[in-house]
Motif scaffolding. Sequence first.
Motif, short mmCIF file in Angstrom:
data_model
loop_
_atom_site.label_atom_id
_atom_site.label_comp_id
_atom_site.label_asym_id
_atom_site.label_seq_id
_atom_site.Cartn_x
_atom_site.Cartn_y
_atom_site.Cartn_z
N LEU A 74 -52.94 7.37 -48.48
CA LEU A 74 -52.67 6.89 -49.84
C LEU A 74 -52.92 5.40 -49.94
O LEU A 74 -52.56 4.65 -49.03
CB LEU A 74 -51.21 7.19 -50.22
N THR A 75 -53.50 4.98 -51.05
CA THR A 75 -53.69 3.55 -51.29
C THR A 75 -52.43 2.93 -51.90
O THR A 75 -52.22 1.74 -51.81
CB THR A 75 -54.89 3.29 -52.23
N THR A 76 -51.60 3.77 -52.52
CA THR A 76 -50.33 3.33 -53.09
C THR A 76 -49.35 4.51 -53.08
O THR A 76 -49.77 5.66 -53.16
CB THR A 76 -50.50 2.80 -54.53
N LYS A 77 -48.07 4.19 -52.98
CA LYS A 77 -47.02 5.20 -53.03
C LYS A 77 -46.28 5.16 -54.37
O LYS A 77 -45.22 5.76 -54.51
CB LYS A 77 -46.03 5.00 -51.89
N GLU A 78 -46.88 4.50 -55.34
CA GLU A 78 -46.26 4.38 -56.65
C GLU A 78 -46.17 5.75 -57.33
O GLU A 78 -47.10 6.54 -57.26
CB GLU A 78 -47.08 3.43 -57.52
N ILE A 79 -45.03 5.99 -57.97
CA ILE A 79 -44.86 7.21 -58.75
C ILE A 79 -44.47 6.83 -60.17
O ILE A 79 -43.84 5.81 -60.40
CB ILE A 79 -43.83 8.18 -58.14
N ARG A 80 -44.91 7.67 -61.12
CA ARG A 80 -44.61 7.45 -62.53
C ARG A 80 -44.19 8.77 -63.15
O ARG A 80 -44.72 9.82 -62.78
CB ARG A 80 -45.87 6.95 -63.27
N PRO A 81 -43.29 8.72 -64.13
CA PRO A 81 -42.89 9.96 -64.81
C PRO A 81 -44.10 10.63 -65.46
O PRO A 81 -44.99 9.96 -65.97
CB PRO A 81 -41.91 9.49 -65.89
N ASN A 82 -44.13 11.95 -65.42
CA ASN A 82 -45.20 12.69 -66.08
C ASN A 82 -44.65 13.30 -67.36
O ASN A 82 -44.18 14.44 -67.39
CB ASN A 82 -45.76 13.78 -65.16
N HIS A 83 -44.71 12.50 -68.43
CA HIS A 83 -44.17 12.94 -69.72
C HIS A 83 -45.01 14.07 -70.31
O HIS A 83 -44.48 14.91 -71.05
CB HIS A 83 -44.11 11.76 -70.69
N ALA A 84 -46.29 14.12 -69.99
CA ALA A 84 -47.16 15.18 -70.52
C ALA A 84 -46.71 16.55 -70.04
O ALA A 84 -46.64 17.51 -70.82
CB ALA A 84 -48.61 14.92 -70.14
N ILE A 85 -46.38 16.66 -68.76
CA ILE A 85 -45.92 17.95 -68.21
C ILE A 85 -44.57 18.32 -68.83
O ILE A 85 -44.34 19.49 -69.17
CB ILE A 85 -45.81 17.90 -66.67
N GLN A 86 -43.70 17.34 -69.01
CA GLN A 86 -42.41 17.62 -69.65
C GLN A 86 -42.61 18.15 -71.07
O GLN A 86 -41.98 19.12 -71.48
CB GLN A 86 -41.53 16.37 -69.68
N ALA A 87 -43.53 17.52 -71.81
CA ALA A 87 -43.81 17.96 -73.18
C ALA A 87 -44.42 19.36 -73.19
O ALA A 87 -44.07 20.20 -74.03
CB ALA A 87 -44.73 16.97 -73.88
N LYS A 88 -45.34 19.63 -72.26
CA LYS A 88 -45.96 20.96 -72.17
C LYS A 88 -44.91 22.03 -71.87
O LYS A 88 -44.96 23.12 -72.42
CB LYS A 88 -47.02 20.99 -71.06
N ALA A 89 -44.00 21.71 -70.99
CA ALA A 89 -42.95 22.67 -70.63
C ALA A 89 -42.08 22.99 -71.84
O ALA A 89 -41.74 24.15 -72.08
CB ALA A 89 -42.10 22.13 -69.48
N LYS A 90 -41.74 21.96 -72.63
CA LYS A 90 -40.97 22.18 -73.84
C LYS A 90 -41.75 23.03 -74.84
O LYS A 90 -41.22 23.95 -75.45
CB LYS A 90 -40.58 20.85 -74.49
N ALA A 91 -43.03 22.72 -74.99
CA ALA A 91 -43.88 23.48 -75.92
C ALA A 91 -44.00 24.93 -75.47
O ALA A 91 -43.95 25.85 -76.29
CB ALA A 91 -45.25 22.83 -76.04
N LEU A 92 -44.16 25.14 -74.17
CA LEU A 92 -44.26 26.49 -73.64
C LEU A 92 -42.98 27.27 -73.92
O LEU A 92 -43.03 28.42 -74.32
CB LEU A 92 -44.55 26.47 -72.14
#
Length: 111
Positions: A74-92
């Motif tokens: 890995l060039t970086t170990k940075e992590i960020r929230p994945n709001h798109a997946i959360q929104a898709k899960a709610k939509a599903l």
Amino acid sequence: AELRTSSTFRSIIKMFSELRFKIINPAEDFLCPITLEAFKEPVVLVGDGRTYERAAIEEWLETHDTAPMTNLPLTTKEIRPNHAIQAKAKALASEESLATAASRFMEFYIF
């Protein structure tokens, strides 16, 4: 007889048909590749661009400098929230509720 020919009924039939034939693969979209469980707190590992469950990837990164899926460095170990997946899960979840309601409607009025 009126209900079966009404435009509202035809619209409901069309909506139900469209929902019934959608292909959604929760195993691919909503499961962490490390835990194989549904996401509770999905995050993107910036170093590989993949989404993981926060707790699982944080645990992995404590002892590894490589991506869990490819084992590449890995060039970086940075992590960020994945709001798109959360929104898709709610939509599903909403879509599944709608599909269930439409299915019950169809069973009641047609069968």
